[in-house]
Design a protein around this motif. Sequence first.
Motif, PDB file in Angstrom:
ATOM      1  N   LEU A   1       3.896 100.290  42.318  1.00 49.59           N
ATOM      2  CA  LEU A   1       3.884 100.506  40.876  1.00 49.59           C
ATOM      3  C   LEU A   1       5.254 100.235  40.264  1.00 49.59           C
ATOM      4  CD1 LEU A   1       1.999 103.021  38.810  1.00 49.59           C
ATOM      5  CD2 LEU A   1       4.461 103.000  38.523  1.00 49.59           C
ATOM      6  N   VAL A   2       6.319 100.641  40.939  1.00 50.92           N
ATOM      7  CA  VAL A   2       7.677 100.374  40.438  1.00 50.92           C
ATOM      8  C   VAL A   2       7.914  98.876  40.309  1.00 50.92           C
ATOM      9  CG1 VAL A   2      10.129 100.533  41.008  1.00 50.92           C
ATOM     10  CG2 VAL A   2       8.652 102.532  41.297  1.00 50.92           C
ATOM     11  N   LYS A   3       7.477  98.138  41.312  1.00 48.36           N
ATOM     12  CA  LYS A   3       7.638  96.677  41.275  1.00 48.36           C
ATOM     13  C   LYS A   3       6.862  96.073  40.105  1.00 48.36           C
ATOM     14  CE  LYS A   3       6.842  92.490  44.019  1.00 48.36           C
ATOM     15  NZ  LYS A   3       6.230  91.929  45.248  1.00 48.36           N
ATOM     16  N   GLN A   4       5.625  96.524  39.926  1.00 45.53           N
ATOM     17  CA  GLN A   4       4.767  95.963  38.881  1.00 45.53           C
ATOM     18  C   GLN A   4       5.265  96.281  37.473  1.00 45.53           C
ATOM     19  OE1 GLN A   4       1.087  97.838  40.031  1.00 45.53           O
ATOM     20  NE2 GLN A   4       0.389  96.089  41.239  1.00 45.53           N
ATOM     21  N   THR A   5       5.832  97.465  37.289  1.00 49.05           N
ATOM     22  CA  THR A   5       6.136  97.944  35.934  1.00 49.05           C
ATOM     23  C   THR A   5       7.613  97.934  35.578  1.00 49.05           C
ATOM     24  OG1 THR A   5       6.195 100.223  36.744  1.00 49.05           O
ATOM     25  CG2 THR A   5       4.089  99.408  35.904  1.00 49.05           C
ATOM     26  N   TRP A   6       8.472  97.649  36.542  1.00 50.72           N
ATOM     27  CA  TRP A   6       9.907  97.558  36.261  1.00 50.72           C
ATOM     28  C   TRP A   6      10.460  96.192  36.663  1.00 50.72           C
ATOM     29  CZ3 TRP A   6      13.832  98.205  40.394  1.00 50.72           C
ATOM     30  CH2 TRP A   6      15.130  98.009  39.895  1.00 50.72           C
ATOM     31  N   ILE A   7      10.306  95.822  37.927  1.00 48.89           N
ATOM     32  CA  ILE A   7      10.876  94.561  38.391  1.00 48.89           C
ATOM     33  C   ILE A   7      10.198  93.360  37.747  1.00 48.89           C
ATOM     34  CG2 ILE A   7      11.152  93.035  40.384  1.00 48.89           C
ATOM     35  CD1 ILE A   7      11.736  95.442  42.092  1.00 48.89           C
ATOM     36  N   GLU A   8       8.875  93.286  37.863  1.00 48.35           N
ATOM     37  CA  GLU A   8       8.173  92.077  37.417  1.00 48.35           C
ATOM     38  C   GLU A   8       8.310  91.801  35.920  1.00 48.35           C
ATOM     39  OE1 GLU A   8       4.229  92.338  39.026  1.00 48.35           O
ATOM     40  OE2 GLU A   8       4.916  91.988  41.083  1.00 48.35           O
ATOM     41  N   PRO A   9       8.260  92.811  35.033  1.00 49.02           N
ATOM     42  CA  PRO A   9       8.502  92.508  33.614  1.00 49.02           C
ATOM     43  C   PRO A   9       9.896  91.943  33.361  1.00 49.02           C
ATOM     44  CG  PRO A   9       7.351  94.589  33.803  1.00 49.02           C
ATOM     45  CD  PRO A   9       7.743  94.195  35.200  1.00 49.02           C
ATOM     46  N   TYR A  10      10.912  92.481  34.015  1.00 50.82           N
ATOM     47  CA  TYR A  10      12.264  91.948  33.842  1.00 50.82           C
ATOM     48  C   TYR A  10      12.375  90.537  34.410  1.00 50.82           C
ATOM     49  CZ  TYR A  10      14.960  95.856  31.884  1.00 50.82           C
ATOM     50  OH  TYR A  10      15.495  96.802  31.037  1.00 50.82           O
ATOM     51  N   VAL A  11      11.748  90.297  35.561  1.00 48.80           N
ATOM     52  CA  VAL A  11      11.770  88.956  36.152  1.00 48.80           C
ATOM     53  C   VAL A  11      11.090  87.967  35.206  1.00 48.80           C
ATOM     54  CG1 VAL A  11      10.857  87.521  38.018  1.00 48.80           C
ATOM     55  CG2 VAL A  11      11.926  89.714  38.540  1.00 48.80           C
TER      56      VAL A  11
ATOM     57  N   GLU B   1      10.845  88.093  31.973  1.00 45.13           N
ATOM     58  CA  GLU B   1      11.600  87.864  30.742  1.00 45.13           C
ATOM     59  C   GLU B   1      13.040  87.410  30.969  1.00 45.13           C
ATOM     60  OE1 GLU B   1       9.959  87.773  28.044  1.00 45.13           O
ATOM     61  OE2 GLU B   1       8.148  88.597  28.975  1.00 45.13           O
ATOM     62  N   ALA B   2      13.608  87.725  32.152  1.00 48.79           N
ATOM     63  CA  ALA B   2      15.023  87.402  32.374  1.00 48.79           C
ATOM     64  C   ALA B   2      15.273  86.569  33.620  1.00 48.79           C
ATOM     65  CB  ALA B   2      15.837  88.699  32.461  1.00 48.79           C
ATOM     66  N   GLY B   3      14.271  86.435  34.495  1.00 51.55           N
ATOM     67  CA  GLY B   3      14.444  85.619  35.695  1.00 51.55           C
ATOM     68  C   GLY B   3      14.777  86.431  36.931  1.00 51.55           C
ATOM     69  N   GLY B   4      14.468  85.866  38.093  1.00 55.41           N
ATOM     70  CA  GLY B   4      14.687  86.557  39.351  1.00 55.41           C
ATOM     71  C   GLY B   4      16.145  86.836  39.652  1.00 55.41           C
ATOM     72  N   ASP B   5      17.029  85.913  39.308  1.00 59.75           N
ATOM     73  CA  ASP B   5      18.449  86.117  39.586  1.00 59.75           C
ATOM     74  C   ASP B   5      19.004  87.311  38.821  1.00 59.75           C
ATOM     75  OD1 ASP B   5      18.451  84.031  41.320  1.00 59.75           O
ATOM     76  OD2 ASP B   5      19.590  82.650  40.051  1.00 59.75           O
ATOM     77  N   PHE B   6      18.466  87.567  37.637  1.00 57.40           N
ATOM     78  CA  PHE B   6      18.909  88.725  36.855  1.00 57.40           C
ATOM     79  C   PHE B   6      18.713  90.008  37.657  1.00 57.40           C
ATOM     80  CE2 PHE B   6      17.698  92.321  34.153  1.00 57.40           C
ATOM     81  CZ  PHE B   6      18.792  92.420  33.304  1.00 57.40           C
TER      82      PHE B   6
ATOM     83  N   TYR C   1      11.815  93.000  22.387  1.00 61.95           N
ATOM     84  CA  TYR C   1      10.449  93.283  21.961  1.00 61.95           C
ATOM     85  C   TYR C   1       9.434  92.603  22.879  1.00 61.95           C
ATOM     86  CZ  TYR C   1      12.431  95.254  17.690  1.00 61.95           C
ATOM     87  OH  TYR C   1      13.132  96.029  16.794  1.00 61.95           O
ATOM     88  N   GLN C   2       9.783  91.420  23.386  1.00 63.31           N
ATOM     89  CA  GLN C   2       8.898  90.754  24.342  1.00 63.31           C
ATOM     90  C   GLN C   2       8.881  91.517  25.662  1.00 63.31           C
ATOM     91  OE1 GLN C   2       6.827  88.101  23.723  1.00 63.31           O
ATOM     92  NE2 GLN C   2       5.993  88.675  25.726  1.00 63.31           N
ATOM     93  N   LEU C   3      10.049  92.008  26.095  1.00 60.80           N
ATOM     94  CA  LEU C   3      10.130  92.829  27.303  1.00 60.80           C
ATOM     95  C   LEU C   3       9.300  94.100  27.133  1.00 60.80           C
ATOM     96  CD1 LEU C   3      11.388  93.466  30.103  1.00 60.80           C
ATOM     97  CD2 LEU C   3      13.309  94.516  28.867  1.00 60.80           C
TER      98      LEU C   3
ATOM     99  N   LYS D   1      19.699  90.938  23.472  1.00 58.52           N
ATOM    100  CA  LYS D   1      19.686  89.514  23.171  1.00 58.52           C
ATOM    101  C   LYS D   1      21.067  88.890  23.352  1.00 58.52           C
ATOM    102  CE  LYS D   1      17.788  85.682  21.918  1.00 58.52           C
ATOM    103  NZ  LYS D   1      16.814  85.017  22.820  1.00 58.52           N
ATOM    104  N   GLU D   2      22.075  89.522  22.784  1.00 52.80           N
ATOM    105  CA  GLU D   2      23.420  88.939  22.790  1.00 52.80           C
ATOM    106  C   GLU D   2      24.121  89.082  24.131  1.00 52.80           C
ATOM    107  OE1 GLU D   2      25.342  90.905  19.543  1.00 52.80           O
ATOM    108  OE2 GLU D   2      23.922  90.119  18.057  1.00 52.80           O
ATOM    109  N   THR D   3      23.832  90.142  24.858  1.00 50.27           N
ATOM    110  CA  THR D   3      24.521  90.391  26.121  1.00 50.27           C
ATOM    111  C   THR D   3      23.755  89.845  27.322  1.00 50.27           C
ATOM    112  OG1 THR D   3      25.436  92.428  25.176  1.00 50.27           O
ATOM    113  CG2 THR D   3      25.566  92.180  27.574  1.00 50.27           C
ATOM    114  N   TRP D   4      22.423  89.962  27.307  1.00 47.65           N
ATOM    115  CA  TRP D   4      21.619  89.583  28.469  1.00 47.65           C
ATOM    116  C   TRP D   4      20.643  88.447  28.183  1.00 47.65           C
ATOM    117  CZ3 TRP D   4      23.661  91.603  32.598  1.00 47.65           C
ATOM    118  CH2 TRP D   4      24.320  92.836  32.529  1.00 47.65           C
ATOM    119  N   ASN D   5      20.614  87.975  26.951  1.00 46.46           N
ATOM    120  CA  ASN D   5      19.688  86.909  26.551  1.00 46.46           C
ATOM    121  C   ASN D   5      18.233  87.298  26.831  1.00 46.46           C
ATOM    122  OD1 ASN D   5      19.035  84.409  25.396  1.00 46.46           O
ATOM    123  ND2 ASN D   5      19.026  83.379  27.380  1.00 46.46           N
TER     124      ASN D   5
END
Length: 284
Positions: free
Chosen positions: A89-99, A101-106, A269-271, A261-265
Amino acid sequence: MNARNTFRTTLFAIAAMTLASSCSDPEEDLDISFLDVDTETNAIDRWIVQNYTDPYNIAVSYKWVPFELATDKVLVPVKEEKVIPVMTLVKQTWIEPYVQEAGGDFMKINAPKQFVLVGSPQYNNDGTMVLGEAESGRKVTLFVINDFVNTDVPAVKQMLHTIHHEFAHILHQSKLYPRNFKQITPSGYTATWYNTVNEDAWNLGFITPYARASSDEDFVEMISTMLVEGHDGYEAILSKASANGKALLRQKEAIVVAYFKETWNIDFYQLQQTTGKAIVAATK
C-alpha cells in the motif's frame, strides 16, 4: 541469535554506517545498494528487494533490531504477515504517484533509504502518540503496523498522512521552502498544540492542531493533508474554517504549490489527484 538474524543485524549495521558516512551529493544515492539477495533470506526479504531496494535503494527493517528504536519506550515487534500488505500500500499510494509525476530518479535520490516497521504505537510522556518519525531524511519509522487493514480507510489515511508528512520533511530539509511561509501565522505556533481542537486550528489558519507546533510542521502538515485528503477533502476542511482562517490557509496552499513547481518541477495539484486515485484503488 541464529545465522539469519546475525546476517540481518550485521546487514543493517553496515547500512547504518553507510548512511552516517555518506556524502551530501544526492546523485551518489543512485548507486547505493543496502540489501543483497542471499540464499538464507525469506520470501518477505526477497519481496522487499524486488519492490523497494532494487528500484529505489530503500531498505525495509521489520525484524526486531533494538538499536534502531528508542530504548526507553515499550514497543511491540511487527507481525510478519503485515509487512507485505503494508509496504504494498505504501508503494501504491506514496512511491508510485511521485514516480508518475516526478520520475523514478526523483524517488531514488530523495526517498528515505530505510523504513523501520514497529507493531505498536510509541507514547510520549505528555500523552501524545507517535505514529511515525524521520531521522535526518534517511530513515522513517512507522508505528502501529499490527493494526493495519487496507479497507479501514481512516486508519490507512492516518498512516499515509504520517508517510507523506515525513517525506515532506525530507524535501524541505533538502531544499528550503520560502521564508514568507513562516510569516503568515507567526503568533499561532505553540508547544502545547495538543490542547487545540480542529475547529480552533482551522480558524487560526492551521490545517491541523499539530501544524501549530512549528513552521516546519505547519508546512508539511499542509502537504500531507492536501495529498491524503485530496481536493474534495481539503476543500471540505476549508469550508469549516472562518473567513480569516480560510484566507490564511489559502496563502499557505499557494506557497506549497509554488514550492513544488519551482523547486521540484512537480505540479502539486496533479500529484494530489494521482495520489487520491491511488488511495481509492488501494483501499477497496
